[in-house]
Every structure is written in structure tokens, then in C-alpha cells.
Write an enzyme that holds these catalytic residues in place. Structure first.
Site, PDB file in Angstrom:
ATOM      1  N   TYR A   1       1.148  -0.979  -0.262  1.00 38.21           N
ATOM      2  CA  TYR A   1      -0.039  -0.525   0.267  1.00 38.21           C
ATOM      3  C   TYR A   1       0.542   1.347   0.041  1.00 38.21           C
ATOM      4  O   TYR A   1       0.173   2.590  -0.320  1.00 38.21           O
ATOM      5  CB  TYR A   1      -0.746  -0.328   1.392  1.00 38.21           C
ATOM      6  CG  TYR A   1      -1.769  -1.253   1.169  1.00 38.21           C
ATOM      7  CD1 TYR A   1      -2.318  -1.804   0.133  1.00 38.21           C
ATOM      8  CD2 TYR A   1      -2.762  -1.417   2.597  1.00 38.21           C
ATOM      9  CE1 TYR A   1      -3.208  -2.830   0.193  1.00 38.21           C
ATOM     10  CE2 TYR A   1      -4.051  -1.980   2.584  1.00 38.21           C
ATOM     11  CZ  TYR A   1      -3.743  -3.038   1.599  1.00 38.21           C
ATOM     12  OH  TYR A   1      -4.753  -4.531   1.022  1.00 38.21           O
TER      13      TYR A   1
ATOM     14  N   LYS B   1       3.122 -15.440   2.000  1.00 38.63           N
ATOM     15  CA  LYS B   1       3.203 -15.797   0.946  1.00 38.63           C
ATOM     16  C   LYS B   1       5.036 -16.422   0.836  1.00 38.63           C
ATOM     17  O   LYS B   1       5.275 -16.027  -0.462  1.00 38.63           O
ATOM     18  CB  LYS B   1       2.795 -15.377   0.047  1.00 38.63           C
ATOM     19  CG  LYS B   1       2.628 -16.119  -1.773  1.00 38.63           C
ATOM     20  CD  LYS B   1       0.982 -16.224  -1.683  1.00 38.63           C
ATOM     21  CE  LYS B   1       1.285 -17.263  -2.926  1.00 38.63           C
ATOM     22  NZ  LYS B   1       0.227 -18.922  -2.878  1.00 38.63           N
TER      23      LYS B   1
ATOM     24  N   ASP C   1      -3.106 -18.436   0.958  1.00 36.64           N
ATOM     25  CA  ASP C   1      -4.086 -18.576   0.275  1.00 36.64           C
ATOM     26  C   ASP C   1      -4.861 -19.543   1.118  1.00 36.64           C
ATOM     27  O   ASP C   1      -6.064 -19.888   1.294  1.00 36.64           O
ATOM     28  CB  ASP C   1      -3.801 -19.212  -1.483  1.00 36.64           C
ATOM     29  CG  ASP C   1      -2.099 -19.987  -0.791  1.00 36.64           C
ATOM     30  OD1 ASP C   1      -1.259 -19.248  -0.014  1.00 36.64           O
ATOM     31  OD2 ASP C   1      -2.066 -20.249  -2.169  1.00 36.64           O
TER      32      ASP C   1
ATOM     33  N   ASP D   1      -5.678  -6.953   4.857  1.00 40.22           N
ATOM     34  CA  ASP D   1      -7.150  -6.697   5.102  1.00 40.22           C
ATOM     35  C   ASP D   1      -8.457  -7.675   4.531  1.00 40.22           C
ATOM     36  O   ASP D   1      -9.065  -7.129   4.737  1.00 40.22           O
ATOM     37  CB  ASP D   1      -6.723  -5.413   3.922  1.00 40.22           C
ATOM     38  CG  ASP D   1      -7.165  -4.773   3.451  1.00 40.22           C
ATOM     39  OD1 ASP D   1      -8.292  -4.445   4.025  1.00 40.22           O
ATOM     40  OD2 ASP D   1      -7.059  -3.049   3.121  1.00 40.22           O
TER      41      ASP D   1
ATOM     42  N   ASP E   1     -10.785  -8.747   7.158  1.00 41.95           N
ATOM     43  CA  ASP E   1     -12.856  -8.813   6.236  1.00 41.95           C
ATOM     44  C   ASP E   1     -13.511  -9.901   6.278  1.00 41.95           C
ATOM     45  O   ASP E   1     -14.382 -10.915   6.563  1.00 41.95           O
ATOM     46  CB  ASP E   1     -12.638  -7.700   4.900  1.00 41.95           C
ATOM     47  CG  ASP E   1     -12.673  -6.773   5.336  1.00 41.95           C
ATOM     48  OD1 ASP E   1     -12.608  -6.077   6.691  1.00 41.95           O
ATOM     49  OD2 ASP E   1     -13.506  -5.814   4.611  1.00 41.95           O
TER      50      ASP E   1
END
Ligand code: NAD
Length: 358
Positions: free
Chosen positions: A137, A192, A224, A248, A252
Site C-alpha cells: 500500500y 506467501k 491462500d 486487510d 474482513d
């Protein structure tokens, strides 16, 4: 000395839900110094800026910030820097809030609100710790350019940079281990590392930091797989620590396992323990001013504030127990209502929590 708390109600349902959290704080028999200021669209309307200097100064000088929510569709056409949501980004940046704690708790009484079967999800209690100030980001360089090589040479391409500095990983890892120590002593670090260099460094540093916390069992999971496991068998997790991008998405996902965004608090902390506490939901302009909003996420955010920034864990426990009691009594705001329960409004829910606290 009384703890200074900056109270920033914001927009939409913000003022209604903050009012109930403030009542709960007032019922604890402590003297807090609460100071209120405008933020978001309300601040733009009054001062032509979503985070006016006086609001920022108040937040900086407080031990903690209790934040409602910001945003309304009527500000959508403003230039980006004046939109209400910029207030949160500005506060995160100015206060150095790098650690975002998002619990996902499914109260047994609300098990049927989840999209998963009750036997898979009932009793869920996960804490996701998301790094908030690094990662793709904020990494540079970023932009849109003409591709210089590859099969699409000469075409427009967008690019971003994923990056994490060692101290950034180290400080969030420490908080992850410390949070795990206070719970069931299990920490899962999500990355990852099979594909990304940033993630390989993340994993190496987390393993190093783990040596300082021999009482915590550390595991690693690729993002994943973590996304899959969260819907397959979510109760296997206790504390998850991860970077900004993966956090993020996963936080959620975990929030939705509980079925009600109106129940979920969050905390964002800086290195000195100062924090911003807010519900995970937005300003819900569709129900603002109607007395329909669920104030429990905000009340639970105030409990997190007592635990993480004000060192008053027993009071946080009291608030959380009171919320559990109210749900057990069958009281529900519209967002969590189901047949056989009693529908109440925002203020009535606040009344019930106050009564349960007494
Ligand atoms: P939202 O979370 O505000 O609302 C989504 C849905 O959930 C709506 O139907 C709303 O009525 C419901 N809802 C949310 N909180 C509730 C509560 N406490 N009780 C009962 N129902 C509740 O998300 P949105 O509609 O996508 O966004 C609305 C505005 O909020 C936008 O301007 C957005 O930018 C902003 N927003 C702000 C924050 C924040 O302040 N941290 C976070 C997310 C969105």
C-alpha cells in the site's frame, strides 16, 4: 490523573453509537477526561477539512482515541484529500498506528447469523493482528508506465512495490507473540513465502523473534491456505499475525464469519501503546439518525481501549461480560434480530448494557 480520551464521533451513525459507548464509560466509576471533536464529513462541513488541526492535536495529546465512523455519499464528489475517509488515514499516519487488532468473536447466541454452519463456527474467537503502515500500500516506486519488456512491451502497465523493513516486521511480530501469551499461546503467521521475497524475510524474522517467546507455539501458513482454512475450520486459529495486504483481506473474511459487522470492535496501536479504537463497520448512512444502529461494536471498542491503552483489563472484562449478558437476555438490534428475540433500538441497547454492568 484521569486518562485523557479524545472522542471523535464522526458521521452517519457515528454520534449515536459513540453516545452509548460514552455512557458505558461513565458508568464504570472512573474519572476519564473525555474531550470531543469533529472529524470526517462533520469536520469538513465546519472547518473545510476532514481532520482539522485542533482535532489532530486533541488526538495526539490523548492516551487513546475513541472513534465512531466517517463517510457519507454526499462527499463522494470532493477531491480525494477532502473526503471524510482521509481523516482515518491521517490519524494512522500522524499517530504512527502500525498494529491493527481485529477480533472476530461469534457469541453462541448469534451462531445462526454466520453463513457457516453453527457446528463449524459456534464459539469462534480469533484475533487478527494486521500490520498497518507498510507493505504494497505504501511501497515505492508505484504508478502506471509503458512496459519496457515482456510479452506486453509498449503497452500501459500498473505496478506497485511490496516492501517490509526488518524492524517493521520485528515490532509487529513482538505484538503478535505478546497477544498470544495473553490468550491460548498459539500464533499463526500468514505470508506467501513460497513466492514473495518480502514474505520470506517476514517469515525469517518471525522465526527469530519466536526465540524470545518459548511459551508460544508458532505456526506458518500461506495466505491462500489461510483464506481457505478460515471458512473450512476457523476455530483452529487463535492469534493470526500478518502484513497489511493479507491482513486487510483476511480480517474482513473473518469478520463475515461472525455474520454481523455491528458486533466487531477494532484497535490500532502505536509503539507507545497509544491507540485508536473504532467499530469495524462504517458510518451506515442508510440507517443514520433512525435509532437503529447496533452500538455494541463501539462499546466493545471502548473495552479494547481500556485493555490495550489504559491498562484497565478488569474493566474491559466487565464490559465484555455485560455485552454477553445482554445477548443472552435475547435483546437484539435490527442487524442481528431473529425470530424469538426482542428487537431494540440503539439507546435501548445502551440502557441494557448499563443495566447489565450495574
Ligand atoms: P457500512 O459499514 O457503513 O454499512 C454496510 C451495511 O452494514 C449497511 O447496510 C449498514 O446499515 C450496516 N451497518 C453498518 N454498521 C452497522 C451497525 N452498527 N448497526 C447496524 N447496521 C450496520 O459500509 P458502507 O455502506 O460500505 O459505507 C458507508 C460509508 O462508511 C462510506 O462513506 C464509507 O466510506 C464509510 N466507511 C467508513 C469506515 C470508517 O469510518 N472506519 C469504514 C468503512 C466504511
Amino acid at each position: 490523573m484521569a486518562h485523557k480520551i479524545a472522542v471523535l464521533p464522526g458521521d452517519g451513525i457515528g454520534p449515536e453509537i459513540i453516545e452509548q459507548a460514552v455512557r458505558v464509560l461513565g458508568a464504570l466509576g472512573q474519572s476519564f477526561e473525555l474531550q470531543e471533536a469533529k472529524v470526517g464529513g462533520a469536520a469538513f462541513d465546519a472547518f473545510e477539512h476532514p481532520l482539522p488541526p485542533a482535532t489532530l492535536a486533541l488526538a495526539k495529546n490523548a492516551s487513546a482515541v475513541l472513534f465512531g465512523a466517517v463517510g457519507d455519499w454526499k462527499y463522494d464528489s470532493l477531491p480525494r484529500e477532502f473526503r471524510p475517509e482521509q481523516a482515518i488515514l491521517g490519524l494512522r499516519r500522524e499517530l504512527g498506528l502500525f498494529a491493527n487488532f481485529r477480533p472476530a468473536i461469534l457469541y453462541p447466541e448469534l451462531a445462526s447469523a454466520s453463513s457457516l454452519r453453527p457446528e463449524i463456527v459456534s464459539g469462534l474467537n480469533i484475533l487478527i493482528l494486521r500490520e498497518l503502515t507498510g507493505d504494497i500500500y505504501f511501497g515505492k516506486p508505484r504508478g502506471v508506465r509503458t512496459a519496457e519488456d515482456g510479452p506486453f512491451k509498449g503497452e500501459r502497465e500498473g505496478y506497485d512495490t511490496m516492501r517490509y523493513a526488518e524492524p517493521e516486521i520485528r515490532r509487529i511480530a513482538h505484538l503478535g507473540f505478546q497477544a498470544a501469551q495473553k490468550r491460548s499461546k498459539r500464533l499463526c503467521s500468514v505470508d506467501k513465502a513460497n513466492v514473495l521475497e518480502t514474505s520470506q524475510l517476514w517469515r525469517d524474522i518471525v522465526i527469530e523473534v519466536a526465540r524470545e517467546y518459548p511459551d508460544v507455539e508458532l505456526s506458518h501458513m500461506y495466505v491462500d491456505n489461510a483464506a481457505m482454512q478460515l471458512v473450512r475450520a476457523p476455530r483452529q486459529f487463535d492469534v493470526i499475525v500478518t502484513g497489511n495486504l493479507f491482513g486487510d483481506i483476511l480480517s474482513d473474511e473473518a469478520a463475515m464469519l461472525t455474520g454481523s459487522i455491528g458486533m466487531l470492535p477494532s484497535a490500532s496501536l502505536n509503539a507507545s501503546g497509544q491507540g485508536l479504537y473504532e467499530p469495524s463497520h462504517g458510518s451506515a448512512p442508510d440507517i443514520a439518525g433512525k435509532g437503529l444502529a447496533n452500538p455494541l461494536a463501539t462499546i466493545l471498542s471502548a473495552a479494547m481501549m481500556l485493555r490495550y491503552s489504559l491498562d484497565m483489563a478488569p474493566l474491559a472484562d466487565r464490559i465484555e461480560a455485560a455485552v454477553g449478558k445482554v445477548l443472552a437476555q435475547g435483546l437484539r438490534t435490527a442487524d442481528i434480530y431473529e425470530e424469538g428475540t426482542t428487537k431494540v433500538g440503539t439507546a435501548q441497547m445502551g440502557d441494557a448494557v448499563l443495566k447489565a454492568l450495574a
